[in-house]
Motif scaffolding. Structure first.
Motif, PDB file in Angstrom:
ATOM      1  N   ALA A 243      41.545  27.107  36.045  1.00 55.03           N
ATOM      2  CA  ALA A 243      40.220  27.418  36.359  1.00 55.03           C
ATOM      3  C   ALA A 243      39.737  28.792  35.901  1.00 55.03           C
ATOM      4  O   ALA A 243      38.676  28.938  35.569  1.00 55.03           O
ATOM      5  N   HIS A 244      40.402  29.869  36.252  1.00 48.33           N
ATOM      6  CA  HIS A 244      40.392  31.289  35.766  1.00 48.33           C
ATOM      7  C   HIS A 244      40.121  31.222  34.091  1.00 48.33           C
ATOM      8  O   HIS A 244      39.337  31.847  33.384  1.00 48.33           O
ATOM      9  N   LEU A 245      41.209  30.298  33.206  1.00 48.18           N
ATOM     10  CA  LEU A 245      41.010  30.409  31.920  1.00 48.18           C
ATOM     11  C   LEU A 245      40.015  29.690  31.467  1.00 48.18           C
ATOM     12  O   LEU A 245      39.301  30.188  30.432  1.00 48.18           O
ATOM     13  N   GLU A 246      39.402  28.643  32.362  1.00 46.41           N
ATOM     14  CA  GLU A 246      38.110  28.050  31.758  1.00 46.41           C
ATOM     15  C   GLU A 246      37.061  29.018  31.781  1.00 46.41           C
ATOM     16  O   GLU A 246      35.975  28.966  30.842  1.00 46.41           O
ATOM     17  N   ARG A 247      36.949  29.933  32.879  1.00 50.02           N
ATOM     18  CA  ARG A 247      35.932  30.642  32.832  1.00 50.02           C
ATOM     19  C   ARG A 247      35.942  31.794  31.603  1.00 50.02           C
ATOM     20  O   ARG A 247      34.897  32.412  30.991  1.00 50.02           O
ATOM     21  N   LEU A 248      37.173  32.274  31.359  1.00 45.50           N
ATOM     22  CA  LEU A 248      37.511  33.083  30.013  1.00 45.50           C
ATOM     23  C   LEU A 248      37.110  32.569  28.903  1.00 45.50           C
ATOM     24  O   LEU A 248      36.486  33.053  28.050  1.00 45.50           O
ATOM     25  N   THR A 249      37.450  31.129  28.667  1.00 41.26           N
ATOM     26  CA  THR A 249      37.111  30.369  27.573  1.00 41.26           C
ATOM     27  C   THR A 249      35.602  30.234  27.298  1.00 41.26           C
ATOM     28  O   THR A 249      35.099  30.551  26.259  1.00 41.26           O
TER      29      THR A 249
ATOM     30  N   SER B 182      31.345  32.033  23.835  1.00 43.82           N
ATOM     31  CA  SER B 182      29.978  32.555  23.451  1.00 43.82           C
ATOM     32  C   SER B 182      29.891  33.631  22.466  1.00 43.82           C
ATOM     33  O   SER B 182      29.229  33.992  21.814  1.00 43.82           O
ATOM     34  N   ALA B 183      31.206  34.454  22.274  1.00 46.55           N
ATOM     35  CA  ALA B 183      31.345  35.591  21.446  1.00 46.55           C
ATOM     36  C   ALA B 183      31.753  35.007  19.982  1.00 46.55           C
ATOM     37  O   ALA B 183      31.949  35.999  19.249  1.00 46.55           O
ATOM     38  N   GLY B 184      31.872  33.880  19.816  1.00 47.19           N
ATOM     39  CA  GLY B 184      32.304  33.308  18.652  1.00 47.19           C
ATOM     40  C   GLY B 184      33.872  32.969  18.292  1.00 47.19           C
ATOM     41  O   GLY B 184      34.094  32.802  17.200  1.00 47.19           O
TER      42      GLY B 184
ATOM     43  N   TYR C  52      48.028  39.080  28.445  1.00 48.64           N
ATOM     44  CA  TYR C  52      48.617  38.486  27.364  1.00 48.64           C
ATOM     45  C   TYR C  52      49.845  37.769  27.490  1.00 48.64           C
ATOM     46  O   TYR C  52      50.502  37.946  28.548  1.00 48.64           O
ATOM     47  N   GLY C  53      50.134  36.675  26.669  1.00 44.13           N
ATOM     48  CA  GLY C  53      51.244  36.037  26.758  1.00 44.13           C
ATOM     49  C   GLY C  53      52.540  36.548  26.948  1.00 44.13           C
ATOM     50  O   GLY C  53      53.401  36.229  27.610  1.00 44.13           O
ATOM     51  N   TRP C  54      52.657  38.219  26.568  1.00 44.92           N
ATOM     52  CA  TRP C  54      53.788  38.677  26.747  1.00 44.92           C
ATOM     53  C   TRP C  54      53.829  39.432  28.196  1.00 44.92           C
ATOM     54  O   TRP C  54      54.664  40.043  28.538  1.00 44.92           O
ATOM     55  N   GLY C  55      52.765  39.259  28.980  1.00 46.33           N
ATOM     56  CA  GLY C  55      52.597  39.716  30.282  1.00 46.33           C
ATOM     57  C   GLY C  55      51.623  41.067  30.403  1.00 46.33           C
ATOM     58  O   GLY C  55      51.374  41.591  31.567  1.00 46.33           O
ATOM     59  N   GLU C  56      51.442  41.829  29.401  1.00 50.10           N
ATOM     60  CA  GLU C  56      50.447  43.031  29.599  1.00 50.10           C
ATOM     61  C   GLU C  56      49.126  42.498  30.238  1.00 50.10           C
ATOM     62  O   GLU C  56      48.479  41.883  29.561  1.00 50.10           O
ATOM     63  N   ARG C  57      48.750  43.209  31.070  1.00 48.09           N
ATOM     64  CA  ARG C  57      47.412  42.944  31.934  1.00 48.09           C
ATOM     65  C   ARG C  57      46.291  43.349  31.048  1.00 48.09           C
ATOM     66  O   ARG C  57      46.161  44.349  30.268  1.00 48.09           O
ATOM     67  N   ILE C  58      45.218  42.451  31.086  1.00 48.00           N
ATOM     68  CA  ILE C  58      44.110  42.616  30.404  1.00 48.00           C
ATOM     69  C   ILE C  58      42.970  43.097  31.153  1.00 48.00           C
ATOM     70  O   ILE C  58      42.349  44.138  31.047  1.00 48.00           O
ATOM     71  N   ALA C  59      42.733  42.286  32.265  1.00 48.61           N
ATOM     72  CA  ALA C  59      41.276  42.642  33.046  1.00 48.61           C
ATOM     73  C   ALA C  59      41.624  41.642  34.322  1.00 48.61           C
ATOM     74  O   ALA C  59      42.412  40.705  34.285  1.00 48.61           O
TER      75      ALA C  59
ATOM     76  N   ALA D  26      34.921  41.148  30.619  1.00 52.53           N
ATOM     77  CA  ALA D  26      35.454  42.312  30.316  1.00 52.53           C
ATOM     78  C   ALA D  26      36.863  41.877  29.541  1.00 52.53           C
ATOM     79  O   ALA D  26      37.180  42.593  28.545  1.00 52.53           O
ATOM     80  N   ALA D  27      37.363  40.520  30.241  1.00 53.03           N
ATOM     81  CA  ALA D  27      38.564  40.187  29.518  1.00 53.03           C
ATOM     82  C   ALA D  27      38.214  39.852  27.862  1.00 53.03           C
ATOM     83  O   ALA D  27      39.047  40.151  27.259  1.00 53.03           O
ATOM     84  N   ALA D  28      37.128  38.880  28.039  1.00 47.10           N
ATOM     85  CA  ALA D  28      36.916  38.576  26.742  1.00 47.10           C
ATOM     86  C   ALA D  28      36.507  39.411  25.676  1.00 47.10           C
ATOM     87  O   ALA D  28      37.106  39.553  24.409  1.00 47.10           O
ATOM     88  N   ALA D  29      35.857  40.666  26.193  1.00 49.87           N
ATOM     89  CA  ALA D  29      35.532  41.748  25.280  1.00 49.87           C
ATOM     90  C   ALA D  29      36.832  42.353  24.719  1.00 49.87           C
ATOM     91  O   ALA D  29      37.122  42.810  23.715  1.00 49.87           O
TER      92      ALA D  29
END
Length: 100
Positions: free
Chosen positions: A14-20, A25-27, A71-78, A85-88
């Motif tokens: 569900a969180h990933l769908e919101r990020l998606t 929308s940013a292309g 990120y896939g390797w574990g670094e926190r984005i947002a 903010a994560a998408a940006a």
């Protein structure tokens, strides 16, 4: 009366769908996969240069009930509470790779 329990994978999805939504929308091109044996993952790519890509997961914070995009390797984005903010942030990383 039936009880529906959300699993951790359901919550991450569900969180990933919101990020998606924010990324599209940013292309950016985005596909979400949720194989049974791994965490749900958003695969983000430049639609013109698919080799410029990144993977993002949603994980529960170690303390509390919060979730974060990483990120896939574990670094926190947002935090997952702020998918824009994560998408940006992901968009900046991908744009930098595209421009190099």
């Amino acid at each position: 009366m039936s009880v529906l329990m959300a699993t951790e994978a359901d919550t991450a999805l569900a969180h990933l769908e919101r990020l998606t939504d924010a990324l599209r929308s940013a292309g950016w091109a985005v596909e979400v996969s949720a194989p049974a044996d791994r965490r749900p993952t958003a695969h983000i790519a430049d639609p013109r240069l698919p080799r410029v890509n990144e993977s993002v997961i949603a994980v529960r914070e170690r303390s509390g009930d919060g979730w974060s995009y990483c990120y896939g390797w574990g670094e926190r984005i947002a935090p997952c509470a702020d998918p824009s903010a994560a998408a940006a942030a992901v968009g900046r990383v991908l744009a930098a790779r595209r421009d190099n």
